[in-house]
Design an enzyme around this catalytic site. Structure first.
Site, PDB file in Angstrom:
ATOM      1  N   GLU A 406       0.797  -1.194   0.501  1.00 16.00           N
ATOM      2  CA  GLU A 406      -0.100   0.349  -0.113  1.00 16.00           C
ATOM      3  C   GLU A 406       0.673   1.389   0.038  1.00 16.00           C
ATOM      4  O   GLU A 406       0.548   2.048   1.130  1.00 16.00           O
ATOM      5  CB  GLU A 406      -0.814   0.199   1.299  1.00 16.00           C
ATOM      6  CG  GLU A 406      -1.781  -1.516   1.403  1.00 16.00           C
ATOM      7  CD  GLU A 406      -3.090  -0.987   2.430  1.00 16.00           C
ATOM      8  OE1 GLU A 406      -2.822  -0.441   3.778  1.00 16.00           O
ATOM      9  OE2 GLU A 406      -4.104  -1.821   2.050  1.00 16.00           O
ATOM     10  N   ASP A 480      -8.003  -9.157   3.828  1.00 16.22           N
ATOM     11  CA  ASP A 480      -8.129  -8.367   5.167  1.00 16.22           C
ATOM     12  C   ASP A 480      -9.019  -7.810   6.117  1.00 16.22           C
ATOM     13  O   ASP A 480      -9.797  -7.187   6.439  1.00 16.22           O
ATOM     14  CB  ASP A 480      -7.779  -7.134   4.576  1.00 16.22           C
ATOM     15  CG  ASP A 480      -7.822  -5.609   5.150  1.00 16.22           C
ATOM     16  OD1 ASP A 480      -6.787  -5.695   6.369  1.00 16.22           O
ATOM     17  OD2 ASP A 480      -8.005  -4.482   4.559  1.00 16.22           O
ATOM     18  N   GLU A 508     -12.482  -1.938  12.174  1.00 18.84           N
ATOM     19  CA  GLU A 508     -12.489  -1.660  10.880  1.00 18.84           C
ATOM     20  C   GLU A 508     -13.580  -2.172   9.835  1.00 18.84           C
ATOM     21  O   GLU A 508     -15.036  -1.207   9.055  1.00 18.84           O
ATOM     22  CB  GLU A 508     -11.403  -1.866   9.963  1.00 18.84           C
ATOM     23  CG  GLU A 508     -11.732  -1.149   8.162  1.00 18.84           C
ATOM     24  CD  GLU A 508      -9.814  -1.781   7.724  1.00 18.84           C
ATOM     25  OE1 GLU A 508      -9.042  -1.704   8.579  1.00 18.84           O
ATOM     26  OE2 GLU A 508     -10.153  -0.581   7.004  1.00 18.84           O
TER      27      GLU A 508
HETATM   28  C1  GCV Z   1      -2.834   0.746   8.526  1.00 19.37           C
HETATM   29  C2  GCV Z   1      -5.490  -2.288   5.637  1.00 19.37           C
HETATM   30  C3  GCV Z   1      -6.070  -0.904   6.397  1.00 19.37           C
HETATM   31  C4  GCV Z   1      -5.289   0.014   6.259  1.00 19.37           C
HETATM   32  C5  GCV Z   1      -4.390  -0.406   7.156  1.00 19.37           C
HETATM   33  C6  GCV Z   1      -3.631  -1.785   5.702  1.00 19.37           C
HETATM   34  C7  GCV Z   1      -3.057  -2.236   6.954  1.00 19.37           C
HETATM   35  O1  GCV Z   1      -5.989  -1.877   4.246  1.00 19.37           O
HETATM   36  O2  GCV Z   1      -7.631  -0.627   5.725  1.00 19.37           O
HETATM   37  O3  GCV Z   1      -5.884   0.852   6.916  1.00 19.37           O
HETATM   38  O4  GCV Z   1      -3.697   0.385   6.463  1.00 19.37           O
HETATM   39  O5  GCV Z   1      -5.015  -2.776   6.274  1.00 19.37           O
HETATM   40  O6  GCV Z   1      -2.968  -3.528   7.325  1.00 19.37           O
HETATM   41  O7  GCV Z   1      -1.338  -2.729   6.860  1.00 19.37           O
END
Ligand code: GCV
Length: 832
Positions: A406, A480, A508
């Site tokens: 990411e 995720d 989340e």
């Molecule tokens: C910290 C998901 C979440 C992100 C998070 C990522 C991760 O994509 O939406 O906010 O980033 O996981 O675990 O690194």
């Protein structure tokens, strides 16, 4: 032997049902034993019954006077009944134990007075409440058996243990206990280690099995006087034992024959904070970060101590302070002084601090021209940085790293592997005993054929290449943190590398702060899943605790849900997720249902009419949410960015694999992602027979059907319904389950304080509306794609699809509040 909360009791309930339980617990009353076995005689109101089908397809109803067992992992009996009129309550036959024996209790045969005018509480005390016992007989027993605390005050940790015992016992008994260096009569609570206490030293070999963190709590005769001894090899073990004793007493259990022995199965039990240096929290729904960086190190908030105390009470022994999407500034000298101030507060509570390391830090704050791990200047920079850290924080835990994921920098930027990057940091940490936790949550910059394959494909070939002080940290599932996902194939997939399990405690994808979703069943489902890596019995828990492949390092990390809100977690019920995470990290074989009851007893009340219904409600909540959000193995159909509401129609994001349409693949013919050999073949990453089970349409658990298979809308399920009909049923059932939860909660009004009652009730109301929103929006969308109408017997969606697609909420992603999607009482989704 863990803390005694075993699945055995749950399996027993599941297999034989409540009727047998009544007889069984009547026979075993008083034995305590290795689990909390509960039973109930149907009362005249408020009993909740739960029955479960396949992997957690739960049907629950609040009924007036019935308790039924039923099959399935979430099945449980109720814990109590009420007398007519509801002013007093009686547990008909409840036998409890918490890690060994300890007499009957926990409400057994005891009458709970209706707590008139229970004082309002804001939730800040968490589960560490010590109100005076309302049961006269038990109170008398405690007053006689717990008269003073004996301790040496030999270390800051022992002083904390002693102070906690004085505080807890004074509260529970309603009389001020004193701390004394010697026994002064019957009823002493002696706490210590062989070094600090001659009484503990006298236990000799009995402490051998406790290791460096375990404890023994036992009722003993000391010099002719009845006493309770809290013993351990180490100071932190004595603190954990003190909390175990208090837990036992907070559950109103007896002192007779008290014997609690426990040692953690997992070495590192960590909270990962996704806290940014500006005070915001990524995916945090409980206010601002606890860490006030601008005031540190000069001002040290008392809340840091409270945080450490709460963690110690559930066995958490590490905290990663900052976000995995890391800011290199945390590694500057100015910030390290602030980190040191926190480490100094946490140390006596047995909590080590860890930091996330931004891979490009040498470039950003180190004056280097590269962050290439093969570069000697870069290696030297990290070595010096690590030396600086240990100069300030001698027990620093190590680094957590998110790299090449990411948009985060990583060794891949220089053509190096994850092992190259991790090993460079590990070499710097090794002389000081520090470790690297290298995250496996990676996906490449190009849209892949199947994103869930990537972590395994990238990491599996690196097995054997990591240094001994490196752990690879994998999320519970390969996608995720979805409401339900199959376990990650990396568990068992890298025999030569210790794999840490990362769970999300913050919700989340599960309704954030407002929706009630107790995560114990989710964690339990993952931990108990059998990988078959070394044949049957190679559960994820056994891989993670290191026993399958004989690793000394073991870790479980939970992405924290705490923040500056008075109640710590954004909602009272979310506290249960912090609690269950810590308790399962200590003993991954514990039962989530029993931990739910344990938490309710400490947090709300021991009244059986609170404990049973509320624990049942917690236990059903996650399945209800799966049903109204992502039934049958659907994943990632949440709205963009905030992930709060539904968005199955979203198909225009930059990357294909960010789009919900990529995951569900619904069209006029069918729905689901083919991950069998005819599709992405992700199932090949699992061991046989798991692979075969997932691969076959006949044997795939229906809860994972659309995750692994693409099926036609007419495909028939075990229920006899078509896929479309089953989706309609599950979405509707999930909504109605929230109605059951609301009604169950209404039944505890006046049995707990009005403030917390009202706040939970308000959130359940929001959840009910929003479950309906999820259901109506998803059924409108999938129905339109499939060209199918709702079968009869179900409420029509309240609005057209365009209405849901046009909603733009929440405005504030940290406190998601949509305008009420509906008003009034949501009608049943399954028509009566
Ligand atoms: C910290 C998901 C979440 C992100 C998070 C990522 C991760 O994509 O939406 O906010 O980033 O996981 O675990 O690194």
């Amino acid at each position: 032997m863990g803390d005694g909360l075993r699945r055995g009791a749950r399996a027993f309930e599941f297999l034989f049902g409540v009727a047998l339980l009544v007889a069984a617990s009547a026979c075993s009353s008083g034995s305590g034993g290795s689990g909390e076995t509960t039973s109930a005689v149907a009362g005249s109101m408020g009993t909740t019954t739960t029955s479960t089908g396949t992997t957690g397809s739960t049907a629950t109803s609040a009924s007036s006077n019935s308790t039924s067992g039923g099959g399935g992992p979430s099945s449980s009996g109720s814990e109590g009944s009420t007398s007519a009129g509801g002013t007093t309550t009686t547990a008909a036959a409840s036998t409890t134990g918490s890690g060994g024996s300890g007499g009957s209790g926990g409400g057994a045969d005891e009458v709970y007075p209706f707590p008139a005018n229970a004082p309002d509480e804001d939730g800040s005390s968490l589960w560490l409440r010590y109100p005076e016992l309302p049961i006269p007989e038990r109170l008398a027993e405690y007053r006689a058996g717990l008269t003073h605390v004996v301790g040496s005050g030999a270390s800051p940790t022992l002083q904390i243990a002693e102070a906690e015992l004085v505080r807890g016992l004074s509260g529970l008994t309603g009389s001020e206990l004193t701390l004394s260096p010697e026994l002064t009569g019957a009823g002493a609570v002696v706490v210590g280690t062989p070094e600090s206490s001659s009484v503990v030293a006298g236990l000799g070999d009995r402490l051998a099995a406790l290791g460096s963190e375990g404890y023994l709590v036992e009722a003993l005769d000391v010099g002719g006087q009845a006493a309770i001894v809290v013993a351990a090899n180490t100071d932190i073990g004595a603190l954990y034992g003190s909390f175990a004793l208090l837990r036992h007493l907070q559950s109103h259990r007896g002192l007779d024959g008290l014997s609690l022995t426990s040692a953690p199965k997992i070495k590192l039990r960590l909270l990962d904070h996704w806290d940014n240096l500006d005070g915001s929290i990524e995916r945090g729904y409980a206010g601002r970060s606890l860490w006030n960086w601008s005031a540190l190190p000069g001002t040290v908030s008392p809340r840091y101590t409270e945080y450490a105390r709460a963690n110690a009470s559930i066995g958490i022994n590490g905290a990663v302070l900052n976000n995995v999407n890391a800011d290199a500034e945390i590694l500057t000298s100015a910030y390290l002084e602030k980190v040191k101030a926190l480490a100094d507060v946490f140390r006596p509570y047995g909590i080590k601090v860890y930091l996330t390391a931004r891979f490009s830090a040498p470039l950003e704050i180190g004056g280097q021209s590269t962050a290439d791990p093969a570069d000697s200047g870069v290696q030297g920079w990290w070595q010096e940085k690590v030396e600086e850290i240990y100069g300030l924080i001698p027990d620093f835990g190590g680094f957590l790293v998110k790299a090449n994921s990411e948009g985060q920098p990583g060794p891949g930027d220089y053509g190096r592997t994850h092992a190259d990057g991790a090993n460079m940091l590990a070499d710097a940490l090794e002389p000081f005993g520090g470790i690297v936790m290298w995250r496996a949550f990676v996906y490449s910059d190009e849209t892949p054929s199947d994103r869930i394959r990537q972590a395994y494909d990238e990491f599996k070939p690196l097995d054997g290449q990591f240094r001994e002080n490196v752990m690879v940290q994998a999320k519970n599932g390969a996608l995720d943190f979805q409401p339900r996902e199959p376990f990650h194939p990396l568990f068992g997939g890298m025999p030569q590398t210790p794999i840490a399990l990362e769970l999300q405690v913050t919700k989340e994808y599960l309704g954030e702060d407002t929706h009630l979703a107790y995560l114990g069943p989710l964690y339990e489902e993952v931990l108990s899943a059998d990988t078959y890596a070394e044949g049957e019995g190679s559960s994820v828990a056994r891989v993670v605790d290191g026993t399958v492949y004989g690793h000394a390092l073991s870790a479980m990390a939970g992405v924290a849900n705490v923040g500056s809100d008075a109640n710590w977690t954004g909602s009272h019920m979310n506290q249960a997720n912090w609690y269950v995470f810590g308790r399962l990290a200590w003993d991954p074989d514990a039962s989530s249902r029993e931990l739910a009851a344990e938490w309710v007893r400490q947090t709300f009340s021991n009244d059986p009419l609170v404990v049973g219904p509320v624990a049942d409600m917690l236990q059903m909540s996650r399945q209800a949410l799966v049903d109204y959000m992502t039934p049958l193995g659907l994943v990632h159909i949440m709205a963009t960015d905030h992930h709060y509401g539904p968005g199955p129609w979203v198909n225009d994001l930059d990357r294909d694999d960010w789009n919900p349409t990529y995951y569900h693949r619904a069209d006029a013919d069918g729905i689901g992602f083919d991950r069998t050999a005819s599709g992405s073949n992700a199932i090949e990453q699992y061991f046989t027979p798991v692979r075969d089970m997932f691969s076959s349409r006949e044997s795939v658990p229906e809860d994972f059907l659309l995750f692994f298979h693409r099926v036609s809308w007419q495909d028939t399920l075990a229920s006899g319904r078509s896929v479309w009909e089953e989706l309609v049923y599950r979405y509707s059932h999930g909504v109605d389950q929230v109605g059951v939860m609301r009604d169950t909660w209404a039944g505890v009004e006046q049995r707990i304080d009005a403030e917390r009652f009202g706040e939970v009730a308000e959130f359940l109301q929001i959840q009910h509306w929003e479950a309906r929103w999820w259901r109506d929006a998803c059924l409108q969308y999938f129905g339109q794609v499939a060209g199918l109408a709702l079968p009869s017997g179900y409420a029509e969606p309240a609005n057209a699809l365009g209405f849901y697609q046009g909603l733009d909420c929440p405005a504030d992603a940290t406190k998601p509040r949509c305008d009420p999607i509906y008003s009034g009482e949501p009608s049943p989704a399954i028509l009566p």
